[in-house]
Design a protein around this motif. Structure first.
Motif, PDB file in Angstrom:
ATOM      1  N   UNK A 297       0.478 -16.442   6.231  1.00  0.00           N
ATOM      2  CA  UNK A 297      -0.287 -16.706   5.012  1.00  0.00           C
ATOM      3  C   UNK A 297      -1.720 -17.037   5.415  1.00  0.00           C
ATOM      4  N   UNK A 298      -2.667 -16.441   4.747  1.00  0.00           N
ATOM      5  CA  UNK A 298      -4.068 -16.723   5.040  1.00  0.00           C
ATOM      6  C   UNK A 298      -4.556 -16.013   6.292  1.00  0.00           C
ATOM      7  N   UNK A 299      -5.553 -16.583   6.931  1.00  0.00           N
ATOM      8  CA  UNK A 299      -6.205 -15.933   8.068  1.00  0.00           C
ATOM      9  C   UNK A 299      -5.343 -15.991   9.320  1.00  0.00           C
ATOM     10  N   UNK A 300      -5.590 -15.038  10.218  1.00  0.00           N
ATOM     11  CA  UNK A 300      -4.906 -15.023  11.506  1.00  0.00           C
ATOM     12  C   UNK A 300      -5.755 -15.752  12.540  1.00  0.00           C
ATOM     13  N   UNK A 443      -4.460 -26.145  21.054  1.00  0.00           N
ATOM     14  CA  UNK A 443      -3.015 -25.909  21.186  1.00  0.00           C
ATOM     15  C   UNK A 443      -2.268 -26.310  19.927  1.00  0.00           C
ATOM     16  N   UNK A 444      -2.810 -27.276  19.175  1.00  0.00           N
ATOM     17  CA  UNK A 444      -2.105 -27.764  17.983  1.00  0.00           C
ATOM     18  C   UNK A 444      -2.294 -26.870  16.769  1.00  0.00           C
ATOM     19  N   UNK A 445      -3.281 -25.978  16.799  1.00  0.00           N
ATOM     20  CA  UNK A 445      -3.553 -25.114  15.647  1.00  0.00           C
ATOM     21  C   UNK A 445      -2.495 -24.026  15.534  1.00  0.00           C
ATOM     22  N   UNK A 446      -1.894 -23.926  14.395  1.00  0.00           N
ATOM     23  CA  UNK A 446      -0.864 -22.934  14.169  1.00  0.00           C
ATOM     24  C   UNK A 446      -1.164 -22.183  12.880  1.00  0.00           C
ATOM     25  N   UNK A 447      -0.797 -20.910  12.798  1.00  0.00           N
ATOM     26  CA  UNK A 447      -1.034 -20.170  11.562  1.00  0.00           C
ATOM     27  C   UNK A 447      -0.159 -20.702  10.432  1.00  0.00           C
ATOM     28  N   UNK A 448      -0.613 -20.509   9.225  1.00  0.00           N
ATOM     29  CA  UNK A 448       0.175 -20.882   8.055  1.00  0.00           C
ATOM     30  C   UNK A 448       1.161 -19.770   7.727  1.00  0.00           C
ATOM     31  N   UNK A 449       2.270 -20.154   7.137  1.00  0.00           N
ATOM     32  CA  UNK A 449       3.293 -19.181   6.749  1.00  0.00           C
ATOM     33  C   UNK A 449       3.847 -19.517   5.371  1.00  0.00           C
ATOM     34  N   UNK A 450       4.367 -18.490   4.725  1.00  0.00           N
ATOM     35  CA  UNK A 450       5.104 -18.695   3.477  1.00  0.00           C
ATOM     36  C   UNK A 450       6.493 -19.217   3.843  1.00  0.00           C
ATOM     37  N   UNK A 476      -2.195 -26.819  -7.919  1.00  0.00           N
ATOM     38  CA  UNK A 476      -2.612 -25.577  -8.579  1.00  0.00           C
ATOM     39  C   UNK A 476      -2.169 -24.360  -7.771  1.00  0.00           C
ATOM     40  N   UNK A 477      -2.306 -24.436  -6.445  1.00  0.00           N
ATOM     41  CA  UNK A 477      -1.884 -23.319  -5.601  1.00  0.00           C
ATOM     42  C   UNK A 477      -0.369 -23.120  -5.681  1.00  0.00           C
ATOM     43  N   UNK A 478       0.391 -24.222  -5.685  1.00  0.00           N
ATOM     44  CA  UNK A 478       1.847 -24.109  -5.800  1.00  0.00           C
ATOM     45  C   UNK A 478       2.222 -23.410  -7.105  1.00  0.00           C
ATOM     46  N   UNK A 479       1.614 -23.814  -8.201  1.00  0.00           N
ATOM     47  CA  UNK A 479       1.924 -23.175  -9.485  1.00  0.00           C
ATOM     48  C   UNK A 479       1.524 -21.704  -9.472  1.00  0.00           C
ATOM     49  N   UNK A 480       0.387 -21.409  -8.884  1.00  0.00           N
ATOM     50  CA  UNK A 480      -0.090 -20.024  -8.836  1.00  0.00           C
ATOM     51  C   UNK A 480       0.864 -19.146  -8.028  1.00  0.00           C
ATOM     52  N   UNK A 481       1.269 -19.619  -6.842  1.00  0.00           N
ATOM     53  CA  UNK A 481       2.146 -18.823  -5.991  1.00  0.00           C
ATOM     54  C   UNK A 481       3.519 -18.606  -6.607  1.00  0.00           C
ATOM     55  N   UNK A 482       3.935 -19.506  -7.483  1.00  0.00           N
ATOM     56  CA  UNK A 482       5.277 -19.423  -8.053  1.00  0.00           C
ATOM     57  C   UNK A 482       5.273 -19.043  -9.528  1.00  0.00           C
ATOM     58  N   UNK A 483       4.124 -18.567 -10.008  1.00  0.00           N
ATOM     59  CA  UNK A 483       4.003 -18.079 -11.385  1.00  0.00           C
ATOM     60  C   UNK A 483       4.472 -19.123 -12.393  1.00  0.00           C
ATOM     61  N   UNK A 484       4.004 -20.349 -12.215  1.00  0.00           N
ATOM     62  CA  UNK A 484       4.352 -21.438 -13.125  1.00  0.00           C
ATOM     63  C   UNK A 484       3.132 -21.813 -13.952  1.00  0.00           C
ATOM     64  N   UNK A 497       8.149 -20.918  -3.336  1.00  0.00           N
ATOM     65  CA  UNK A 497       7.278 -20.677  -2.197  1.00  0.00           C
ATOM     66  C   UNK A 497       6.363 -21.873  -1.962  1.00  0.00           C
ATOM     67  N   UNK A 498       6.251 -22.280  -0.716  1.00  0.00           N
ATOM     68  CA  UNK A 498       5.214 -23.234  -0.337  1.00  0.00           C
ATOM     69  C   UNK A 498       4.489 -22.648   0.884  1.00  0.00           C
ATOM     70  N   UNK A 499       3.389 -23.265   1.260  1.00  0.00           N
ATOM     71  CA  UNK A 499       2.627 -22.840   2.443  1.00  0.00           C
ATOM     72  C   UNK A 499       2.734 -23.952   3.481  1.00  0.00           C
TER      73      UNK A 499
END
Length: 501
Positions: A297-300, A443-450, A476-484, A497-499
């Motif tokens: 999810x988001x940038x690589x 080292x602690x930076x990790x990509x985001x995922x659905x 707001x993002x949670x509602x948007x991603x889950x069509x609520x 879905x969460x990020x």
């Protein structure tokens, strides 16, 4: 400098939806000319030549257009995203649509692009692209089927060929404009508008592809109302993405398409006329959620990460923060951020020999409207830096450059001229937040995922959103991603879905 400020504001407002980073190709295993499960059809003998998309489409004169553009698309959108679980899910959708296509001799090559943008598009010859950003926004198989059906509609109706013919027809006219009027503002505007219109399908073609796609997914047994549902989701995303940002309301993804209300209304009308009644079409939500679980999810890492109001780039070992109220947009050319009252930031980097002083670099002519008396040498932490002021048109600017080895990083802060007194404080805050990452931080930076999670008793949208990381306006993002909608409650036992990392 004025042009830069306007471009920065426009860049963060523009979200191209429903036109095309990462994905699978038919040659990687999603060959629609053979069974999705890889089995051998009974009664068919093996041949010397494998059945691939290229072989099936070899006799199609249009395929050469898509084939020539395919490498360029991959380069522009971060390459193809490979996730076998996700690919199998998409193959099921595509196979179901292929079985009910109005053009049974047409094969399709579907590529998931490794981009967080919400895009999908088609090229002549059956090349269809969909981004993982779009897949993250969709909530079931029917919505993705509606997007793919729409793009198949462009291919079926030969819209790509029609567009190419328009481009060829406009070539002579463009040459005349360029030769006669190129030095005049009117000529430059005419050229820009002409190129923009030719780079897009016409609004009539978009509506035609909508109709073809809705009828197609209905024949395949999917919910035909999914098209209108996803158009609403994209419109909501556009409003969310552009919230608190300056710029024209026309500068969103719908600027090159029919307006959202018109398109949604027509999609609902055609859905009512389809063969599948409302509520009876397949959505396959659980299958879809299983497919996207764990998707990036988001940038690589190669592009750097945006976490709330801070940008991190593990490859370059740098980070900085935008002020509160600013929205960061990580583009291929630069990191842009827009804030209230038409304020904007731009961050990028250039190579610079260590023998060249930063003062000489700032004086070298790349800053329009530079006030040379404002140039001052400084340090940001232990790093050498130089700041200066500039003016251009309706904006006042602060430019700060910071040296890290053979690289110079540049901060450009723009505020309207009427707010020029505030540019120094904002620029100082941003520049002072810049630093080099420690090995432990990298080292602690990790990509985001659905991640797909199940709501428990007592859960609310706010409690579910609190489990998300790396995004701003979490609820707001949670509602948007889950069509609520704002008044929709979270249902215990339902999957959402969460990020997260």
């Amino acid at each position: 400098m004025t042009r830069w400020a306007r471009a920065a504001l426009a860049s963060t407002a523009l979200v191209a939806l429903l036109t095309a980073g990462a994905c699978t190709t038919l040659e990687d295993g999603l060959d629609l000319a053979s069974p999705v499960d890889g089995s051998v059809r009974a009664g068919y003998a093996a041949t010397r030549q494998p059945i691939t998309f290229e072989n099936v489409q070899a006799s199609d004169p249009q395929s050469s257009i898509g084939r020539s553009q395919h490498p360029k698309i991959l380069a522009a959108y971060g390459g193809a995203y490979s996730d076998p679980k996700l690919e199998r899910m998409l193959a099921t959708i595509i196979g179901r649509l292929q079985a009910e296509t109005a053009d049974p001799n047409r094969a399709y090559r579907i590529t998931i692009l490794n981009s967080p943008n919400i895009n999908a598009f088609a090229l002549p010859g059956g090349y269809v692209y969909i981004t993982r950003g779009l897949l993250a926004l969709a909530n079931d198989s029917a919505e993705v089927a509606a997007v793919i059906g729409h793009e198949m509609g462009h291919v079926t109706a030969n819209h790509g060929i029609e567009r190419q013919q328009r481009e060829q027809a406009a070539e002579i006219a463009s040459r005349v404009v360029s030769e006669v009027l190129a030095s005049e503002p009117a000529g430059q505007i005419a050229l820009a508008r002409g190129r923009l219109s030719l780079a897009q399908f016409s609004r009539q073609q978009e509506l035609q592809a909508d109709v073809i796609g809705i009828k197609h997914i209905a024949r395949a047994g999917y919910d035909p109302f999914a098209a209108a549902r996803f158009l609403k989701a994209m419109d909501s995303f556009s409003q969310f993405r552009n919230a608190f940002q300056a710029g024209s309301a026309d500068l969103d993804f719908l600027a090159s398409h029919p307006s959202a209300p018109q398109r949604i209304e027509l999609a609902e009308r055609h859905a009512r006329e389809a063969e599948v009644a409302e509520g009876e079409g397949a959505t396959e939500r659980d299958r879809y959620l299983n497919g996207i679980d764990g998707m990036l999810f988001g940038d690589s890492a190669a592009e750097g990460y945006v976490r709330e109001n801070r940008f991190y780039h593990p490859g370059l070992s740098i980070t900085f923060a935008a002020p509160e109220g600013f929205v960061i947009d990580n583009t291929a050319e630069a990191v842009l951020a827009t804030g209230p009252n038409d304020m904007a930031l731009r961050f990028d980097g250039v190579a610079l020999p260590t023998t060249t002083s930063l003062v000489d670099y700032v004086n070298s002519g790349w800053i329009g409207g530079l006030d040379r008396d404002s140039i001052r040498q400084r340090r940001i932490g232990t790093l050498e830096a130089v700041s200066a002021r500039a003016k251009g048109g309706e904006y006042a600017f602060d430019v700060t450059v910071v040296r890290v080895g053979g690289q110079v990083y540049r901060f450009l802060t723009a505020v309207p001229a009427r707010e020029s007194g505030s540019v120094g404080a904002i620029a100082e805050r941003v520049a002072n937040s810049f630093r080099v990452l420690s090995p432990a931080e990298k080292a602690s930076l990790k990509p985001l995922r659905v991640r797909i999670v199940t709501a428990g008793a007592g859960d609310t949208a706010t409690s579910m959103a609190s489990r998300m990381v790396g995004v701003d306006r979490k609820t707001d993002m949670f509602r948007l991603l889950n069509d609520l909608d704002r008044n929709d409650a979270v249902r215990p036992g339902a999957r959402y879905k969460i990020v997260a990392e």
